[in-house]
Design a protein around this motif. Structure first.
Motif, PDB file in Angstrom:
ATOM      1  N   LEU A   1       0.732  -1.639  -0.208  1.00  0.00           N
ATOM      2  CA  LEU A   1      -0.076   0.360  -0.141  1.00  0.00           C
ATOM      3  C   LEU A   1       0.880   0.909  -0.255  1.00  0.00           C
ATOM      4  O   LEU A   1       0.661   2.328  -0.640  1.00  0.00           O
ATOM      5  CB  LEU A   1      -0.913  -0.429   1.077  1.00  0.00           C
ATOM      6  N   ALA A   2       2.087   1.134   0.815  1.00  0.00           N
ATOM      7  CA  ALA A   2       2.674   2.723   1.018  1.00  0.00           C
ATOM      8  C   ALA A   2       3.405   2.489  -0.088  1.00  0.00           C
ATOM      9  O   ALA A   2       3.840   3.822  -0.159  1.00  0.00           O
ATOM     10  CB  ALA A   2       3.894   2.079   1.855  1.00  0.00           C
ATOM     11  N   THR A   3       4.015   1.917  -0.695  1.00  0.00           N
ATOM     12  CA  THR A   3       4.834   2.017  -2.098  1.00  0.00           C
ATOM     13  C   THR A   3       4.438   1.885  -3.290  1.00  0.00           C
ATOM     14  O   THR A   3       3.959   3.121  -3.966  1.00  0.00           O
ATOM     15  CB  THR A   3       6.042   1.882  -2.564  1.00  0.00           C
TER      16      THR A   3
ATOM     17  N   VAL B   1      -4.437  -1.487  -8.478  1.00  0.00           N
ATOM     18  CA  VAL B   1      -5.041  -2.073  -7.428  1.00  0.00           C
ATOM     19  C   VAL B   1      -4.308  -3.214  -6.516  1.00  0.00           C
ATOM     20  O   VAL B   1      -2.946  -3.370  -6.604  1.00  0.00           O
ATOM     21  CB  VAL B   1      -5.205  -3.925  -8.591  1.00  0.00           C
ATOM     22  N   TRP B   2      -4.915  -3.353  -5.720  1.00  0.00           N
ATOM     23  CA  TRP B   2      -3.121  -3.779  -3.806  1.00  0.00           C
ATOM     24  C   TRP B   2      -4.132  -4.991  -4.037  1.00  0.00           C
ATOM     25  O   TRP B   2      -5.563  -5.195  -4.107  1.00  0.00           O
ATOM     26  CB  TRP B   2      -3.971  -2.902  -3.196  1.00  0.00           C
ATOM     27  N   VAL B   3      -2.860  -5.939  -4.260  1.00  0.00           N
ATOM     28  CA  VAL B   3      -3.044  -7.632  -4.256  1.00  0.00           C
ATOM     29  C   VAL B   3      -3.084  -7.418  -2.364  1.00  0.00           C
ATOM     30  O   VAL B   3      -1.447  -7.802  -2.037  1.00  0.00           O
ATOM     31  CB  VAL B   3      -1.603  -8.267  -4.510  1.00  0.00           C
ATOM     32  N   ASP B   4      -4.180  -8.177  -1.369  1.00  0.00           N
ATOM     33  CA  ASP B   4      -3.693  -8.245  -0.387  1.00  0.00           C
ATOM     34  C   ASP B   4      -4.008  -9.239  -0.264  1.00  0.00           C
ATOM     35  O   ASP B   4      -3.933 -10.136  -0.307  1.00  0.00           O
ATOM     36  CB  ASP B   4      -5.366  -7.591   0.080  1.00  0.00           C
ATOM     37  N   HIS B   5      -1.835 -10.219   1.085  1.00  0.00           N
ATOM     38  CA  HIS B   5      -1.895 -11.407   0.873  1.00  0.00           C
ATOM     39  C   HIS B   5      -2.086 -11.310   2.737  1.00  0.00           C
ATOM     40  O   HIS B   5      -1.715 -11.987   3.407  1.00  0.00           O
ATOM     41  CB  HIS B   5      -0.125 -11.037   0.726  1.00  0.00           C
ATOM     42  N   GLY B   6      -2.707 -10.582   3.273  1.00  0.00           N
ATOM     43  CA  GLY B   6      -3.103 -10.430   4.364  1.00  0.00           C
ATOM     44  C   GLY B   6      -2.279  -9.919   5.913  1.00  0.00           C
ATOM     45  O   GLY B   6      -2.207 -10.331   6.952  1.00  0.00           O
ATOM     46  N   THR B   7      -0.943  -9.309   5.007  1.00  0.00           N
ATOM     47  CA  THR B   7       0.423  -8.546   5.776  1.00  0.00           C
ATOM     48  C   THR B   7      -0.241  -7.775   6.418  1.00  0.00           C
ATOM     49  O   THR B   7       1.043  -6.849   6.802  1.00  0.00           O
ATOM     50  CB  THR B   7       1.531  -9.112   4.807  1.00  0.00           C
TER      51      THR B   7
ATOM     52  N   PRO C   1      -2.449  -5.593   8.364  1.00  0.00           N
ATOM     53  CA  PRO C   1      -3.980  -5.484   9.273  1.00  0.00           C
ATOM     54  C   PRO C   1      -4.263  -4.327   9.458  1.00  0.00           C
ATOM     55  O   PRO C   1      -3.213  -3.399   9.930  1.00  0.00           O
ATOM     56  CB  PRO C   1      -3.090  -6.440  10.483  1.00  0.00           C
ATOM     57  N   GLY C   2      -5.504  -4.006   9.850  1.00  0.00           N
ATOM     58  CA  GLY C   2      -5.964  -2.678  10.120  1.00  0.00           C
ATOM     59  C   GLY C   2      -5.760  -1.771   8.985  1.00  0.00           C
ATOM     60  O   GLY C   2      -5.423  -0.281   8.997  1.00  0.00           O
ATOM     61  N   HIS C   3      -5.122  -1.749   7.799  1.00  0.00           N
ATOM     62  CA  HIS C   3      -5.040  -1.591   6.713  1.00  0.00           C
ATOM     63  C   HIS C   3      -6.616  -0.440   6.410  1.00  0.00           C
ATOM     64  O   HIS C   3      -7.567  -0.608   6.594  1.00  0.00           O
ATOM     65  CB  HIS C   3      -5.035  -2.438   5.149  1.00  0.00           C
TER      66      HIS C   3
END
Length: 190
Positions: free
Chosen positions: A141-143, A156-162, A164-166
């Motif tokens: 997300l940050a970069t 498009v963010w690929v959320d690998h579950g890393t 939390p609280g994003h």
């Protein structure tokens, strides 16, 4: 500064360049190799200290998804942070160098994501510019997503579950796998 690892993995750090090369010429050589797509003799030599790249592989379905995008007229590029030698070895090992139109690696360019300039370099190498718009599929997300927004791209963010609280409101779309991200792009622009 350069470093060398012996057979036991012990790292020797030096504050001078390897014999016969100035720090400037080594950096320029690396940049030239990246820009030339590693077509010369030196590029075929194995890079030292890159054992981890031997394990690099594309996620399932990625080669086909990228081929579909390119067949539909999309220009596909890679924007990555990290050590140029390592990232370049991964790009080559996975075959991505033949699946994309261009790439920009932060260390070789002297600028890191989320800086817009790195995205602009990749766009130029793909034969386009940021003014034409586009998409970024990334897992940071940050970069990746913040950088895409700053560059005028959709994310498009690929959320690998890393994360939390994003705050997934930063991304235009959230997916679980990069192939799903490619499908978002394909479906948004048939």
């Amino acid at each position: 500064m350069w470093r060398r690892a012996d057979r036991r993995g012990q790292v020797e750090r030096r504050t001078r360049s390897p014999p016969g090369r100035s720090a400037r010429s080594a950096a320029q050589t690396l940049r030239d190799l990246v820009q030339s797509g590693l077509r010369d003799r030196e590029a075929r030599r194995p890079a030292s200290g890159l054992r981890v790249t031997a394990l690099a592989a594309c996620y399932s379905g990625v080669p086909d998804a990228l081929a579909e995008l390119r067949a539909a007229g999309w220009r596909v590029g890679i924007v990555t942070n990290g050590a140029a030698g390592r990232q370049l070895a991964k790009i080559r090992r996975t075959g991505l160098d033949g699946m994309v139109d261009g790439y920009a690696i932060s260390q070789a360019e002297g600028v890191r994501k989320p800086a817009v300039e790195l995205f602009a370099i990749a766009a130029r190498r793909c034969g386009t510019d940021l003014g034409e718009g586009g998409w970024m599929v990334g897992d940071n997300l940050a970069t990746d997503i913040v950088g895409a927004r700053a560059a005028g791209l959709r994310g498009v963010w690929v959320d690998h579950g890393t994360w939390p609280g994003h705050d997934d409101a930063l991304a235009d779309h959230v997916v679980a796998h990069v192939v799903e991200g490619v499908a978002v792009i394909r479906n948004a622009h048939p």
